[in-house]
Write a protein that holds these residues in place. Sequence first.
Motif, PDB file in Angstrom:
ATOM      1  N   VAL A 112     -10.880  42.512 -27.681  1.00  0.00           N
ATOM      2  CA  VAL A 112     -12.141  42.226 -26.977  1.00  0.00           C
ATOM      3  C   VAL A 112     -12.548  40.748 -27.054  1.00  0.00           C
ATOM      4  O   VAL A 112     -13.375  40.285 -26.281  1.00  0.00           O
ATOM      5  N   GLY A 113     -11.940  40.030 -28.010  1.00  0.00           N
ATOM      6  CA  GLY A 113     -12.291  38.613 -28.155  1.00  0.00           C
ATOM      7  C   GLY A 113     -13.015  38.292 -29.451  1.00  0.00           C
ATOM      8  O   GLY A 113     -13.726  37.293 -29.553  1.00  0.00           O
ATOM      9  N   LYS A 114     -12.805  39.128 -30.448  1.00  0.00           N
ATOM     10  CA  LYS A 114     -13.471  38.950 -31.739  1.00  0.00           C
ATOM     11  C   LYS A 114     -13.056  37.629 -32.402  1.00  0.00           C
ATOM     12  O   LYS A 114     -13.895  36.838 -32.802  1.00  0.00           O
ATOM     13  N   THR A 115     -11.738  37.441 -32.532  1.00  0.00           N
ATOM     14  CA  THR A 115     -11.238  36.234 -33.199  1.00  0.00           C
ATOM     15  C   THR A 115     -11.690  34.979 -32.468  1.00  0.00           C
ATOM     16  O   THR A 115     -12.134  34.006 -33.090  1.00  0.00           O
ATOM     17  N   THR A 116     -11.574  35.011 -31.169  1.00  0.00           N
ATOM     18  CA  THR A 116     -11.980  33.862 -30.353  1.00  0.00           C
ATOM     19  C   THR A 116     -13.465  33.558 -30.559  1.00  0.00           C
ATOM     20  O   THR A 116     -13.851  32.395 -30.717  1.00  0.00           O
ATOM     21  N   CYS A 189     -17.236  36.856 -40.815  1.00  0.00           N
ATOM     22  CA  CYS A 189     -16.275  37.850 -41.293  1.00  0.00           C
ATOM     23  C   CYS A 189     -15.666  38.677 -40.172  1.00  0.00           C
ATOM     24  O   CYS A 189     -16.379  39.364 -39.436  1.00  0.00           O
ATOM     25  N   ASP A 190     -14.349  38.635 -40.087  1.00  0.00           N
ATOM     26  CA  ASP A 190     -13.614  39.474 -39.146  1.00  0.00           C
ATOM     27  C   ASP A 190     -13.450  40.866 -39.773  1.00  0.00           C
ATOM     28  O   ASP A 190     -13.442  40.999 -41.002  1.00  0.00           O
ATOM     29  N   THR A 191     -13.342  41.894 -38.955  1.00  0.00           N
ATOM     30  CA  THR A 191     -13.060  43.245 -39.459  1.00  0.00           C
ATOM     31  C   THR A 191     -12.010  43.899 -38.561  1.00  0.00           C
ATOM     32  O   THR A 191     -11.761  43.432 -37.451  1.00  0.00           O
ATOM     33  N   LEU A 227     -17.996  42.854 -27.276  1.00  0.00           N
ATOM     34  CA  LEU A 227     -17.583  43.715 -26.164  1.00  0.00           C
ATOM     35  C   LEU A 227     -16.979  42.855 -25.060  1.00  0.00           C
ATOM     36  O   LEU A 227     -17.424  41.732 -24.830  1.00  0.00           O
ATOM     37  N   ASP A 228     -15.966  43.401 -24.403  1.00  0.00           N
ATOM     38  CA  ASP A 228     -15.274  42.691 -23.326  1.00  0.00           C
ATOM     39  C   ASP A 228     -15.939  43.066 -21.996  1.00  0.00           C
ATOM     40  O   ASP A 228     -15.855  44.216 -21.566  1.00  0.00           O
ATOM     41  N   ALA A 229     -16.581  42.087 -21.368  1.00  0.00           N
ATOM     42  CA  ALA A 229     -17.327  42.359 -20.130  1.00  0.00           C
ATOM     43  C   ALA A 229     -16.433  42.896 -19.015  1.00  0.00           C
ATOM     44  O   ALA A 229     -16.897  43.640 -18.158  1.00  0.00           O
ATOM     45  N   LEU A 253     -21.064  39.420 -25.694  1.00  0.00           N
ATOM     46  CA  LEU A 253     -20.360  39.880 -24.507  1.00  0.00           C
ATOM     47  C   LEU A 253     -19.364  38.798 -24.105  1.00  0.00           C
ATOM     48  O   LEU A 253     -19.735  37.742 -23.594  1.00  0.00           O
ATOM     49  N   SER A 254     -18.085  39.079 -24.373  1.00  0.00           N
ATOM     50  CA  SER A 254     -17.047  38.081 -24.100  1.00  0.00           C
ATOM     51  C   SER A 254     -16.517  38.238 -22.676  1.00  0.00           C
ATOM     52  O   SER A 254     -16.750  39.270 -22.036  1.00  0.00           O
ATOM     53  N   LYS A 255     -15.834  37.220 -22.222  1.00  0.00           N
ATOM     54  CA  LYS A 255     -15.108  37.234 -20.936  1.00  0.00           C
ATOM     55  C   LYS A 255     -16.017  37.489 -19.728  1.00  0.00           C
ATOM     56  O   LYS A 255     -15.577  38.064 -18.734  1.00  0.00           O
ATOM     57  N   LEU A 256     -17.257  37.062 -19.835  1.00  0.00           N
ATOM     58  CA  LEU A 256     -18.178  37.201 -18.705  1.00  0.00           C
ATOM     59  C   LEU A 256     -17.668  36.385 -17.516  1.00  0.00           C
ATOM     60  O   LEU A 256     -17.946  36.703 -16.363  1.00  0.00           O
ATOM     61  N   ASP A 257     -16.910  35.337 -17.817  1.00  0.00           N
ATOM     62  CA  ASP A 257     -16.317  34.507 -16.758  1.00  0.00           C
ATOM     63  C   ASP A 257     -15.228  35.267 -15.998  1.00  0.00           C
ATOM     64  O   ASP A 257     -14.908  34.929 -14.873  1.00  0.00           O
ATOM     65  N   GLY A 258     -14.671  36.307 -16.627  1.00  0.00           N
ATOM     66  CA  GLY A 258     -13.538  36.993 -16.028  1.00  0.00           C
ATOM     67  C   GLY A 258     -13.913  38.207 -15.218  1.00  0.00           C
ATOM     68  O   GLY A 258     -13.047  38.945 -14.755  1.00  0.00           O
TER      69      GLY A 258
END
Length: 302
Positions: A112-116, A189-191, A227-229, A253-258
């Motif tokens: 979903v883009g957590k690391t990014t 913190c990543d999970t 969350l991946d938009a 909300l990641s990838k809103l550009d996509g």
Amino acid sequence: EKFKEGLTKTRDNFSSKVNELVARYRKVDEEFFEELEEILIQADVGFDTVMQLIDELKMEVKRKNIQDSKDIQSVISEKLVEIYREADETSTEINIQENALTVILFVGVNGVGKTTTIGKLAHKYKSEGKTVLLAAGDTFRAGAIEQLEVWGDRVGVEVIKQAAGSDPAAVMFDAVHSAKARNADILLCDTAGRLQNKVNLMKELEKVKKVIEREVPGAPHEVLLVLDATTGQNALIQAKTFKEATNVSGIVLSKLDGTAKGGIVLAIRNELKIPVKLVGLGEKMDDLQEFDAEKYVYGLFS
Ligand code: GDP
């Protein structure tokens, strides 16, 4: 400007259709509303939210005695912002502690883009002069630790990690102590992001949270669900699962550009009652923005 740029696809899909609709209909009538409803649904605003919006628009049209369709555009913008605001009992700002360690936990399924997002946020806080540390809490997925390290190198922040397969709670214990020892301002913190087994997910998140709570009073200060938009209504389903598994304090909300279906922001806000705090508008380090309903709606229509 970043906001506007990142919303290009949604704007092309949604706003141009609304503009076209307004141009085609001189009069605001039942058919006009039916078409508007369709456009909103296609933009992933979500059925319940669309119904609410249409109802409120109809009332407003009556109240203001609007007849010409060109006068309705500003009302649509106003109502979109209003629906967002009404659902907004809590602040959209990230809860940052002054002169104390802030711990932010990131949850969400793989990809979903957590690391990014962690990398981008680390960059933002580091640019503000803060000392940032990352915790590699996804010990499950192959490559997750290395991927976080790539971001750590890129941004120039330290990553606290253990071997793949080790106990995430032990990593968090380590990370919190390292953060304290280094007098760090922010610990991100990543999970792990497997959703196949909700009970396991819940147990793991609880365990990780407990360690953080015990070691830093008042922490975690945020639990951000990424969350991946571009996954549209699926993102809503994921959000519901995570909401049941843990206390989510905000959404990224990641990838809103996509996506051309940026209306999902409204659906998430209105149906889950969790504030969208950050949005991802690209893959680069500074493609992360704090969410602002007014800027968002303005970005859609300008
Ligand atoms: P994770 O598995 O949740 O940690 O996901 P990653 O951070 O590895 O991201 C998965 C993919 O999505 C990568 O190719 C990222 O570059 C991409 N990505 C993440 N955030 C964004 C964003 O806001 N916009 C775009 N266009 N791509 C993104």
